[in-house]
Write an enzyme that holds these catalytic residues in place. Structure first.
Site, PDB file in Angstrom:
ATOM      1  N   LYS A  22       0.825  -1.216   0.000  1.00 36.39           N
ATOM      2  CA  LYS A  22       0.000   0.000   0.000  1.00 36.39           C
ATOM      3  C   LYS A  22       0.857   1.264   0.000  1.00 36.39           C
ATOM      4  O   LYS A  22       0.640   2.169  -0.808  1.00 36.39           O
ATOM      5  CB  LYS A  22      -0.901  -0.015   1.250  1.00 36.39           C
ATOM      6  CG  LYS A  22      -1.610   1.281   1.518  1.00 36.39           C
ATOM      7  CD  LYS A  22      -2.519   1.179   2.713  1.00 36.39           C
ATOM      8  CE  LYS A  22      -1.926   1.598   4.031  1.00 36.39           C
ATOM      9  NZ  LYS A  22      -1.761   3.027   4.253  1.00 36.39           N
ATOM     10  N   ASN A  23       1.824   1.319   0.911  1.00 41.24           N
ATOM     11  CA  ASN A  23       2.580   2.564   1.070  1.00 41.24           C
ATOM     12  C   ASN A  23       3.553   2.828  -0.082  1.00 41.24           C
ATOM     13  O   ASN A  23       4.125   3.914  -0.174  1.00 41.24           O
ATOM     14  CB  ASN A  23       3.322   2.575   2.408  1.00 41.24           C
ATOM     15  CG  ASN A  23       2.356   2.768   3.562  1.00 41.24           C
ATOM     16  OD1 ASN A  23       1.241   3.259   3.367  1.00 41.24           O
ATOM     17  ND2 ASN A  23       2.757   2.369   4.759  1.00 41.24           N
ATOM     18  N   ARG A  93      -3.909  10.136   4.022  1.00 39.01           N
ATOM     19  CA  ARG A  93      -2.634  10.790   4.265  1.00 39.01           C
ATOM     20  C   ARG A  93      -1.828  10.908   2.961  1.00 39.01           C
ATOM     21  O   ARG A  93      -1.149  11.884   2.698  1.00 39.01           O
ATOM     22  CB  ARG A  93      -1.844   9.976   5.299  1.00 39.01           C
ATOM     23  CG  ARG A  93      -0.431  10.422   5.531  1.00 39.01           C
ATOM     24  CD  ARG A  93      -0.386  11.762   6.217  1.00 39.01           C
ATOM     25  NE  ARG A  93       0.978  12.154   6.526  1.00 39.01           N
ATOM     26  CZ  ARG A  93       1.299  13.329   7.002  1.00 39.01           C
ATOM     27  NH1 ARG A  93       0.385  14.234   7.238  1.00 39.01           N
ATOM     28  NH2 ARG A  93       2.551  13.626   7.258  1.00 39.01           N
ATOM     29  N   CYS A 117      -4.965   7.837   9.066  1.00 39.87           N
ATOM     30  CA  CYS A 117      -5.126   7.273  10.404  1.00 39.87           C
ATOM     31  C   CYS A 117      -4.837   8.328  11.469  1.00 39.87           C
ATOM     32  O   CYS A 117      -3.955   9.181  11.293  1.00 39.87           O
ATOM     33  CB  CYS A 117      -4.166   6.095  10.599  1.00 39.87           C
ATOM     34  SG  CYS A 117      -4.759   4.578   9.831  1.00 39.87           S
ATOM     35  N   ARG A 122       0.245  15.257  12.407  1.00 33.81           N
ATOM     36  CA  ARG A 122       1.063  14.773  11.286  1.00 33.81           C
ATOM     37  C   ARG A 122       1.506  15.997  10.477  1.00 33.81           C
ATOM     38  O   ARG A 122       0.919  16.337   9.453  1.00 33.81           O
ATOM     39  CB  ARG A 122       0.258  13.781  10.440  1.00 33.81           C
ATOM     40  CG  ARG A 122      -0.117  12.543  11.252  1.00 33.81           C
ATOM     41  CD  ARG A 122      -0.824  11.494  10.466  1.00 33.81           C
ATOM     42  NE  ARG A 122       0.084  10.626   9.751  1.00 33.81           N
ATOM     43  CZ  ARG A 122      -0.270   9.441   9.220  1.00 33.81           C
ATOM     44  NH1 ARG A 122      -1.502   9.000   9.333  1.00 33.81           N
ATOM     45  NH2 ARG A 122       0.605   8.699   8.580  1.00 33.81           N
ATOM     46  N   PRO A 123       2.570  16.666  10.958  1.00 30.39           N
ATOM     47  CA  PRO A 123       3.009  17.916  10.325  1.00 30.39           C
ATOM     48  C   PRO A 123       3.589  17.698   8.927  1.00 30.39           C
ATOM     49  O   PRO A 123       4.019  16.589   8.595  1.00 30.39           O
ATOM     50  CB  PRO A 123       4.102  18.422  11.278  1.00 30.39           C
ATOM     51  CG  PRO A 123       4.593  17.198  11.989  1.00 30.39           C
ATOM     52  CD  PRO A 123       3.438  16.255  12.063  1.00 30.39           C
ATOM     53  N   ILE A 124       3.581  18.769   8.103  1.00 27.12           N
ATOM     54  CA  ILE A 124       4.222  18.681   6.773  1.00 27.12           C
ATOM     55  C   ILE A 124       5.266  19.789   6.593  1.00 27.12           C
ATOM     56  O   ILE A 124       5.581  20.178   5.473  1.00 27.12           O
ATOM     57  CB  ILE A 124       3.195  18.698   5.613  1.00 27.12           C
ATOM     58  CG1 ILE A 124       2.322  19.958   5.641  1.00 27.12           C
ATOM     59  CG2 ILE A 124       2.325  17.451   5.625  1.00 27.12           C
ATOM     60  CD1 ILE A 124       1.635  20.218   4.296  1.00 27.12           C
ATOM     61  N   ASP A 125       5.785  20.285   7.724  1.00 26.43           N
ATOM     62  CA  ASP A 125       6.775  21.364   7.635  1.00 26.43           C
ATOM     63  C   ASP A 125       8.008  20.974   6.820  1.00 26.43           C
ATOM     64  O   ASP A 125       8.571  21.794   6.095  1.00 26.43           O
ATOM     65  CB  ASP A 125       7.193  21.818   9.046  1.00 26.43           C
ATOM     66  CG  ASP A 125       7.687  20.658   9.888  1.00 26.43           C
ATOM     67  OD1 ASP A 125       6.930  19.689  10.077  1.00 26.43           O
ATOM     68  OD2 ASP A 125       8.841  20.699  10.337  1.00 26.43           O
ATOM     69  N   ASP A 308       4.692   0.774  11.920  1.00 29.72           N
ATOM     70  CA  ASP A 308       3.458   0.118  11.474  1.00 29.72           C
ATOM     71  C   ASP A 308       3.359  -1.342  11.913  1.00 29.72           C
ATOM     72  O   ASP A 308       2.365  -2.002  11.634  1.00 29.72           O
ATOM     73  CB  ASP A 308       3.334   0.201   9.944  1.00 29.72           C
ATOM     74  CG  ASP A 308       2.811   1.553   9.507  1.00 29.72           C
ATOM     75  OD1 ASP A 308       2.406   2.349  10.375  1.00 29.72           O
ATOM     76  OD2 ASP A 308       2.798   1.820   8.289  1.00 29.72           O
ATOM     77  N   ARG A 400      -9.044  -0.676   4.822  1.00 27.73           N
ATOM     78  CA  ARG A 400      -8.241   0.346   4.134  1.00 27.73           C
ATOM     79  C   ARG A 400      -6.920  -0.226   3.659  1.00 27.73           C
ATOM     80  O   ARG A 400      -6.357   0.246   2.680  1.00 27.73           O
ATOM     81  CB  ARG A 400      -7.860   1.468   5.106  1.00 27.73           C
ATOM     82  CG  ARG A 400      -8.969   2.334   5.571  1.00 27.73           C
ATOM     83  CD  ARG A 400      -8.412   3.356   6.511  1.00 27.73           C
ATOM     84  NE  ARG A 400      -7.573   4.271   5.732  1.00 27.73           N
ATOM     85  CZ  ARG A 400      -7.346   5.520   6.079  1.00 27.73           C
ATOM     86  NH1 ARG A 400      -7.870   6.006   7.162  1.00 27.73           N
ATOM     87  NH2 ARG A 400      -6.584   6.275   5.335  1.00 27.73           N
TER      88      ARG A 400
END
Ligand code: UD1
Length: 421
Positions: A22-23, A93, A117, A122-125, A308, A400
């Site tokens: 999946k990832n 995500r 999830c 869950r930052p995106i800096d 995970d 999912r």
């Protein structure tokens, strides 16, 4: 609303085929936007997150044709920039990867805030820092993230202060068509990062060093379509390994890359479980025992112990002999599942980013909630090992990310059914 009903205490036996990762598929699906052409991708798992991502691509103008159960053809020539549907983006995500993909193809991006999830903030800096280094102006107003590079993207040195799979993948996407060379230092080394680089290179990108902590990307003007097969899912594989161990069964996993499983394999061996790697046939056999030892894990970026796999090992630690502990370094709040395991009799204490386990001889069936994807996997494992019947609700969280978990577990002898409430 569906629920899973599991009657436990039955050792799993047999063989199970592991699906595509999946990832890895998620960033690859977004990468097809950059190809601006026809791509055929094999080993795509038919699961909720992938279906939702394909729906996003279709809404943006892509033509998606299912060529077989796990093979998808995607023609992205008709994709229009900035047209991703916010309500779908908000459920995933992986939709953060739209930023890198749109920037690479159009030098601008406009994407709603992504979801996924509930593992804490869950930052995106780091993604924003990287896009800025590549020459984009980036703006996040809390609902949308916009980026624009009026003079095009240009290669840059990007030094991440921590390891992020998402930020590394987004830089591969954005930089592959930037002018000049980009160097990413402290890059994530996960197999899915390597697979994304493999896909982009098959589309004509020039990426070297994926799988190490320094990745070099020589920008090319355009990518083209390709035919690509995605790697097997190391987390799905690890989940079946843990299920085999928890039930004292014997399970052979087919279609895995044993190298990707090494930290999980070593931890199981430390606990007294036999794991045999068959590199010649891409398979692994797990031979469980009626009892096994406790252990400690600390989650880390690859090749460390994967975050995970933490909840699935929590299920094992609940019934291991002795005291076990988990320290979670990637998602420090990833412990909501512990309340559910406690309903099944587990003895767990959570302090900050650590969970401590005192063994109980047996878990017992209960009605529990799959609070997120891997939490759900942990509850399935606990239920398979427990005495009596367990009902797991919020099953969509499990669907999912796991292909036909009911069918696969049944083929291993589990008493599991999906029941409409
Ligand atoms: C992470 C995991 C991945 C797992 C996924 C879902 C790692 C390194 N990554 O990937 O294996 O499949 O969760 O569970 O194990 N961070 C920032 N700023 C950013 C981006 C990230 O501070 O801009 C932090 C996060 O809060 C987190 C860490 O960096 O603590 C790793 O995040 P990242 O790898 O980006 O998350 P995912 O890509 O979702």
């Amino acid at each position: 609303m569906d629920k899973l009903v599991i009657n436990g205490s039955r050792p799993l036996h047999g063989e199970v085929e592991i699906s595509g990762m999946k990832n890895a598929v998620l960033p690859i699906l977004y990468a097809t936007i950059i190809a601006n052409d026809v791509c055929v991708i094999d080993n795509v798992p038919p699961i909720g997150d992938i279906r939702a991502t394909l729906r996003i691509l279709v809404a943006m103008g892509a033509k998606v044709t299912q060529l077989g159960e796990t093979s998808v053809q995607i023609d992205t020539r008709g994709v229009r920039q900035g047209t991703s549907p916010d309500e779908l983006v908000a459920t995933l995500r992986g939709s953060t990867y739209l930023l890198g993909a749109e920037l690479a193809r159009y030098c601008r991006a406009h994407v709603g805030v992504s979801g996924g999830c509930l593992l804490g903030a869950r930052p995106i800096d780091m993604h924003m820092y990287g896009f800025r280094k590549l020459g984009a102006q980036v703006h996040d107003d809390g609902s949308f993230v916009s980026a624009e590079a009026p003079n095009g993207l240009h290669g840059a040195k990007i030094v991440f202060d921590k390891v992020s799979v998402g930020a590394t993948c987004n830089m591969l996407l954005a930089a592959c068509t930037a002018e000049g060379e980009t160097v990413i230092d402290n890059a994530a080394r996960e197999p899915h990062v390597v697979d994304l680089a493999g896909f982009l290179n098959t589309c004509g990108a020039q990426i070297k060093g994926a799988g190490t902590s320094t990745i070099k990307i020589k920008g090319v003007p355009l990518l083209h379509g390709c035919h690509y097969e995605v790697i097997p899912d190391m987390i799905e594989a690890g989940t079946y390994m843990a299920a085999a161990a928890a039930t004292g069964g014997e399970v052979t996993l087919r279609g895995v890359i044993p190298k990707h499983m090494e930290t999980v394999t070593e931890k199981l061996r430390e606990m007294g479980i036999t794991v045999v790697e068959h590199n010649d046939t891409d398979s692994i056999t797990v031979i469980g025992k009626p009892t096994f030892r406790s252990a400690r894990i600390e989650t880390q970026a690859y090749p460390g112990f994967p975050t995970d796999m933490h909840p699935q090992f929590a299920a094992l630690f609940s019934i291991a002999q002795g005291a076990s502990a988990i320290t979670e370094h990637v998602w420090p709040n990833r412990f909501r599942y512990t309340e559910e395991l406690k309903k099944m009799g587990a003895a767990i204490t959570v302090e900050n980013n650590c969970a401590f386990f005192v063994n109980v001889m047996k878990l017992r069936g209960a009605r529990v909630i799959a609070t997120d994807l891997r939490a759900g996997a942990a509850l399935v494992i606990a239920a398979l090992a427990a005495e009596g019947q367990t009902e797991i609700v919020s099953v969509d969280n499990i669907r999912r990310g796991y292909v036909d978990i009911v069918g696969k577990l049944r083929s291993l002898g589990a008493d599991i059914a999906l029941v409409e409430e």
